[in-house]
Scaffold this active site. Structure first.
Site, PDB file in Angstrom:
ATOM      1  N   MET A  84       0.827  -1.204   0.000  1.00  0.00           N
ATOM      2  CA  MET A  84       0.000   0.000   0.000  1.00  0.00           C
ATOM      3  C   MET A  84       0.859   1.252   0.000  1.00  0.00           C
ATOM      4  SD  MET A  84      -3.132   1.067  -0.125  1.00  0.00           S
ATOM      5  CE  MET A  84      -2.923   2.711  -0.835  1.00  0.00           C
ATOM      6  N   LYS A  85       1.974   1.230   0.706  1.00  0.00           N
ATOM      7  CA  LYS A  85       2.863   2.394   0.750  1.00  0.00           C
ATOM      8  C   LYS A  85       3.394   2.735  -0.644  1.00  0.00           C
ATOM      9  CE  LYS A  85       5.764   5.570   2.148  1.00  0.00           C
ATOM     10  NZ  LYS A  85       5.298   6.953   2.357  1.00  0.00           N
ATOM     11  N   LEU A  86       3.773   1.725  -1.409  1.00  0.00           N
ATOM     12  CA  LEU A  86       4.280   1.983  -2.754  1.00  0.00           C
ATOM     13  C   LEU A  86       3.185   2.568  -3.645  1.00  0.00           C
ATOM     14  CD1 LEU A  86       6.527  -1.153  -3.356  1.00  0.00           C
ATOM     15  CD2 LEU A  86       7.243   1.166  -2.732  1.00  0.00           C
TER      16      LEU A  86
END
Length: 303
Positions: free
Chosen positions: A176-178
């Protein structure tokens, strides 16, 4: 009745983001151990607040129950987890490792498997927002962990995060961070190109801002991004081109494994790759506007 003793928290990487996170942990009552860092100022400051210092990741694991990693990316994370002086070498059963770095999910899942085999638990809890929120204890974090582990670490996460989202099993946080960073860096690429278009068309940066900055397309990222072009503030958005390029490479690897068609992400990645390859990787993301301007024969906004 006495409260149970709080777990001892370890911290590796007391840089731009980590120093504020660690400060909030120790200031809010957790015993804190930090790994020595070449930049002594944050280490000495944390020690003045009650933290103790060790010289290796292995020593940190031996002294702690929960360890945070807040370093550049997967190679640095792997170096701290593996090896004779790594976290897992301590053989600490029940140790929880929280990777707050922006890491490659492939590496994250491999490390989680190694940790499990060593009797430890691995969590990905990457960050969103800026050093300002790290200092205030109001970062966002997106967490990949099993339910039991998340329940154990949630109080500590809330010492430094204002918004804690538990997404599910380990790995989902870094995925999700990417994706989150793709949206953010996509904004940066869009704003930089739009600014160059406006200037080529005879509009000033201030005129551009008078429309975009007062309409529905304004957002928090826009505000920090534009502080460089409008005001010359180099510290409004402390995220380097090389880090943005690294994150987009990790995302490209992830989506290649998934077989996703991603033409926009490829274009965004190439913009940061070009600036990084030109030797400007240490500049901050808002300065992409100057790089795109130069490609179009325009001087920097802040010359």
């Amino acid at each position: 009745m006495n409260e149970p003793a709080r777990p001892t928290i370890g911290f590796i990487g007391v840089g731009l983001m980590g120093r504020g996170m660690a400060k909030n942990i120790v200031s809010k009552g957790w015993p804190l151990v930090v790994l020595g860092h070449r930049n002594r100022e944050p280490v000495e400051h944390l020690k003045s607040l009650g933290a103790t210092e060790v010289g290796s990741a292995r020593e940190l694991a031996e002294a702690c129950d929960i360890v945070h990693l807040c370093v550049t990316g997967s190679p640095q994370v792997e170096a701290m987890v593996r090896g004779d002086n790594g976290l897992l070498a301590a053989g600490k059963k029940g140790l929880i490792i929280i990777d707050c770095s922006t890491s490659n999910p492939v590496s994250t899942l491999a490390l989680a498997d190694e940790a499990q085999r060593a009797g430890a638990r691995y969590v990905d809890a990457p960050l969103s927002r800026t050093p300002k929120e790290a200092e205030a204890g109001t970062l966002d974090t997106m967490v990949g962990a099993d339910d039991e582990t998340f329940a154990t670490i949630e109080p500590v996460l809330r010492a430094w995060a204002g918004n804690v989202v538990h997404l599910g099993p380990v790995g989902l946080g870094h995925k999700m961070k990417l994706i989150n960073n793709f949206v953010a860096m996509g904004y940066a690429a869009l704003y930089a190109e739009a600014l160059a278009m406006a200037r080529k068309a005879g509009l000033s940066i201030e005129q551009f801002h008078s429309v975009i900055g007062s309409g529905r397309m304004r957002n928090g990222f826009y505000d920090t991004f534009m502080k460089w072009s409008l005001e010359g503030d180099p510290n409004a958005h402390l995220f380097t081109i090389s880090n943005a390029h690294k994150d987009m490479r990790y995302l490209a690897s992830m989506v290649a494994e998934l077989g996703i068609v991603n033409p926009l992400q490829a274009q965004v990645r190439n913009g940061f790759a070009a600036m990084d390859a030109a030797g400007q990787g240490d500049r901050h993301v808002p300065m992409l506007a100057d790089f795109i301007a130069g490609m179009n024969g325009l001087p920097p906004a802040r010359s």
